[in-house]
Design a protein around this motif. Structure first.
Motif: not given
Length: 282
Positions: A118-127
């Motif tokens: 998830l972290v390396t492929k798309i943007y969304f609030p990591r929080l």
């Protein structure tokens, strides 16, 4: 991150820019992505119970077996005081928030590393990742709470009006787990040995919290210092709300709650500052 939308011709464009300023936390983005938070929590819950032999039974057995061990060792052999409450109920009431906290902290600390795709492929609030990891174990807490009600009925302990305050202390427990978990989640991305030492930290933390013993066993002159442990306020609050014991020392509760707020604010700031490098390091 800040999102800026523009219409260039007929194609909508989204520019992702780094946040500006140390305290620009952009928490509103978390609210905008609340549906994603729901699905992340639901995913964690399904993953936990998928392909298990007895399902929620594991959630009940863990605090129940620990309560039995504590009762034999600390209640019968060491004869720790339980403030006039049957020791099994005294211990199990504290094990409710502790079991939740230990599970939530373990999941939260490894949540970012465990969500590499998830972290390396798309943007969304990591929080959202550690937040969902902190919320999901509340389901386990609810199952264990049913066992406590059976124990209270067995020992003829009548719930008091203080139980109405229980949601507040559940929220405080979530805040505590998230506050500590954010620091370890960000550190775990940079230093993978953090995940290896988490079981040891959790084990030490358990004996440093008033689970097997009451806060009254701590010398009076050290109680404010002891209140720096954020779980002290959570556990004492649970015992007061559920068992009708005297309200814990206001100063100790205040210190414990202030520590939670400071840890949470600092954890969010550190996590937001570190998230810009997550995709590169993970």
């Amino acid at each position: 991150m800040e999102l800026m939308q523009e219409n260039r011709g007929s194609i909508p464009m989204v520019d992702i820019q780094p946040t500006k300023g140390l305290l620009h936390l952009d928490l509103f983005a978390v609210w905008q992505h609340r549906e994603l938070l729901y699905f992340l929590v639901w995913r964690d819950v399904l993953t936990r119970y998928k392909q298990t032999a007895i399902g929620a039974g594991w959630v009940i057995l863990q605090p129940l077996i620990t309560m039995i061990i504590f009762t034999v060792i600390f209640g019968n052999l060491a004869r720790f005081p339980s403030e006039g409450i049957p020791y099994p109920v005294f211990a199990f009431t504290a094990l409710l928030p502790w079991t939740y906290f230990s599970q939530a902290l373990a999941r939260t600390s490894g949540s970012v590393v465990g969500s590499t795709n998830l972290v390396t492929k798309i943007y969304f609030p990591r929080l959202l990742i550690p937040l969902s990891a902190a919320i999901a174990p509340v389901v386990d807490l609810i199952f264990s709470f049913a066992v406590l009600l059976v124990l209270m009925a067995w020992y003829r302990i009548t719930p008091t009006w203080g139980m109405l305050a229980l949601p507040f202390f559940i929220v405080l427990a979530i805040m505590t787990a998230l506050a500590v978990g954010l620091w370890f989640a960000a550190l775990n991305v940079k230093y993978r040995d953090v995940g290896s030492i988490m079981p040891f930290i959790i084990q030490i933390w358990m004996y440093g919290s008033p689970i097997a013993y009451p806060v009254s066993m701590v010398p009076q002159k050290w109680q404010l210092l002891y209140g720096l442990n954020p779980l002290v306020g959570v556990i004492e609050g649970f015992r007061w709300a559920l068992l009708g014991k005297a309200f814990p020392d206001v100063a100790v509760m205040a210190v414990s709650s202030i520590v939670v707020v400071l840890l949470l604010f600092g954890g969010i700031v550190y996590f937001k500052k570190s998230e810009q490098t997550f995709a590169d390091l993970i």
